[in-house]
Design a protein around this motif. Sequence first.
Motif, PDB file in Angstrom:
ATOM      1  N   SER A 182     -88.123 -28.179  -3.133  1.00  0.00           N
ATOM      2  CA  SER A 182     -86.642 -28.557  -3.095  1.00  0.00           C
ATOM      3  C   SER A 182     -86.320 -29.310  -4.373  1.00  0.00           C
ATOM      4  O   SER A 182     -87.012 -30.060  -5.015  1.00  0.00           O
ATOM      5  CB  SER A 182     -86.556 -29.151  -2.033  1.00  0.00           C
ATOM      6  OG  SER A 182     -85.338 -29.967  -1.867  1.00  0.00           O
ATOM      7  N   LEU A 221     -84.461 -31.985  -4.190  1.00  0.00           N
ATOM      8  CA  LEU A 221     -83.963 -33.009  -3.665  1.00  0.00           C
ATOM      9  C   LEU A 221     -84.658 -34.324  -4.507  1.00  0.00           C
ATOM     10  O   LEU A 221     -83.870 -35.290  -4.737  1.00  0.00           O
ATOM     11  CB  LEU A 221     -84.014 -33.193  -2.226  1.00  0.00           C
ATOM     12  CG  LEU A 221     -83.468 -34.591  -1.316  1.00  0.00           C
ATOM     13  CD1 LEU A 221     -82.030 -34.508  -1.500  1.00  0.00           C
ATOM     14  CD2 LEU A 221     -84.109 -34.569  -0.160  1.00  0.00           C
ATOM     15  N   ASP A 252     -81.609 -30.157   1.693  1.00  0.00           N
ATOM     16  CA  ASP A 252     -80.928 -29.746   0.319  1.00  0.00           C
ATOM     17  C   ASP A 252     -79.987 -28.818   0.580  1.00  0.00           C
ATOM     18  O   ASP A 252     -79.905 -28.172   1.594  1.00  0.00           O
ATOM     19  CB  ASP A 252     -81.916 -29.445  -0.781  1.00  0.00           C
ATOM     20  CG  ASP A 252     -82.751 -28.350  -0.137  1.00  0.00           C
ATOM     21  OD1 ASP A 252     -82.518 -27.738   0.898  1.00  0.00           O
ATOM     22  OD2 ASP A 252     -83.937 -28.091  -0.749  1.00  0.00           O
ATOM     23  N   LEU A 270     -74.733 -34.179   2.243  1.00  0.00           N
ATOM     24  CA  LEU A 270     -75.491 -33.708   1.209  1.00  0.00           C
ATOM     25  C   LEU A 270     -75.285 -34.578  -0.283  1.00  0.00           C
ATOM     26  O   LEU A 270     -76.288 -34.748  -0.706  1.00  0.00           O
ATOM     27  CB  LEU A 270     -75.373 -32.262   0.623  1.00  0.00           C
ATOM     28  CG  LEU A 270     -76.099 -31.593  -0.270  1.00  0.00           C
ATOM     29  CD1 LEU A 270     -77.790 -31.668   0.089  1.00  0.00           C
ATOM     30  CD2 LEU A 270     -75.733 -30.341  -0.426  1.00  0.00           C
ATOM     31  N   MET A 298     -78.093 -36.445  -2.156  1.00  0.00           N
ATOM     32  CA  MET A 298     -78.742 -36.280  -3.362  1.00  0.00           C
ATOM     33  C   MET A 298     -78.773 -37.340  -4.182  1.00  0.00           C
ATOM     34  O   MET A 298     -79.519 -37.655  -5.132  1.00  0.00           O
ATOM     35  CB  MET A 298     -77.778 -35.011  -4.010  1.00  0.00           C
ATOM     36  CG  MET A 298     -77.904 -33.478  -3.106  1.00  0.00           C
ATOM     37  SD  MET A 298     -79.606 -33.038  -3.525  1.00  0.00           S
ATOM     38  CE  MET A 298     -79.773 -32.605  -4.979  1.00  0.00           C
ATOM     39  N   ARG A 355     -85.140 -38.666   3.087  1.00  0.00           N
ATOM     40  CA  ARG A 355     -85.365 -37.570   3.434  1.00  0.00           C
ATOM     41  C   ARG A 355     -86.931 -37.804   4.252  1.00  0.00           C
ATOM     42  O   ARG A 355     -87.304 -38.946   4.514  1.00  0.00           O
ATOM     43  CB  ARG A 355     -86.232 -36.680   2.261  1.00  0.00           C
ATOM     44  CG  ARG A 355     -86.933 -37.464   1.335  1.00  0.00           C
ATOM     45  CD  ARG A 355     -87.262 -36.708   0.360  1.00  0.00           C
ATOM     46  NE  ARG A 355     -88.459 -36.997  -0.834  1.00  0.00           N
ATOM     47  CZ  ARG A 355     -88.283 -38.197  -1.416  1.00  0.00           C
ATOM     48  NH1 ARG A 355     -87.236 -38.521  -1.734  1.00  0.00           N
ATOM     49  NH2 ARG A 355     -89.532 -38.710  -2.118  1.00  0.00           N
TER      50      ARG A 355
END
Length: 426
Positions: free
Chosen positions: A15, A17, A115, A142, A146, A325
């Motif tokens: 990912s 992220l 993500d 999101l 991020m 996360r």
Amino acid sequence: MSETGPFVVFANFLSDLAVDLGEGQVLTQWAQQAPRKAWLLRAGDVLVTPVPLSREFLRYVCDLTGVLPETVTVVEVPASGPVPLARAVREAGLAEHVRALAGDRGAALLPTALDGSAIAFARDLGLAVHPYPTVDAAAAALKTTMLLNTKAGFREAAEHLGMRLPAGRVCRRHETEGVARELLESHERVVVKPDRSAGGHGLRFVSRADLRGGAALELDTVGGPEGTWVVEECLDVVESVSIQLETTASGTHALFSGAMRTADGSFTGYLSPLPPSSAHSAEELEKWGTALGRHLADHGYAGPFGVDALVNADGEAYASESNIRRTATTTPHAMVTRLTAASPVTRPAWSVATGRTRRPLGFDGALDRLREHRLAFDPASGEGVVLYADAPPDGRSWRYAVIAGSVGDVAEREAALADALDFEGR
């Protein structure tokens, strides 16, 4: 989607992220931990994983969690290079298979990283994204997700929320040497961090001697040629600590805290709760985490997150980054909570780490050694060693968790484990 509805557990370690997708090698290494997501499975759930699970490991997990193996499904996605897991699923022609497994049961995607790719995948399959009520609600979070997974984004938010931070500056790549030289005028060492990095990947520690005589600061390709970087004073660190929290509709709640084990700034393991040497920082960590949780909730985020900090020789904690996360400790904590729910251990201490055996072992062979030495996790007592991430590809680099009634008991069991599996350096 209700909390009891089926999950599509989406192990998207690949990912953008936490780390730029250009860092394919480290992402592939992290993805080897995907089997640990099996500890989240309940009857009816589906696990989508970029690496295979051995039958021995899945049977082991199911034996300890009480879930019948035939009631869960594992979808193994063939390797497709450093691309998001959703793309790899599509390229392997498995998207419709996952859709059929999810069915019309009100299933929700449970991604490791929230993500853009995971959100688009959930939308395509008609799934919600846990814990959001709709895909649109997840998509709305999101931007903040991020941003707060970057070093620069965290520094800005942390300053606004009143956290104590190391002296430092955000700059572009071509400015890093000049900024480092400026900070080195008042600090013995600095650390140079790529903006999007996790687990200590890409950190560069620089001293005055390194830049003496006009020597240049040479950075690797992390972050791209004109990426954002953060240069900070290098503290005299005696402990790296973190707190993990969760923000929900009812507010932000602390889940656990602990001390990180590190080598050259890179994460190598964890011990919870905080040992006596850093226990005094727990209240401040919770204050910072709760403030960040409110900030996240105001911007639409829901779910787990963490705040990392460094404790210096004077006992002061300095916030270093946020991880918005599921982290390397989120799933092990869920596993510990699940395995000890009916045991006499009401507030278990636990650790996760990696030990390297002198000779390769298969999964059953390693488990047999634990049982022979009476170290294997015992559900009745709620204590013991868990091989929580399957057999490693090399048969030697074993990830394990130790669960016990106290931090001292954890240390004793870890020492016994090193002898039982014949770890190098014991």
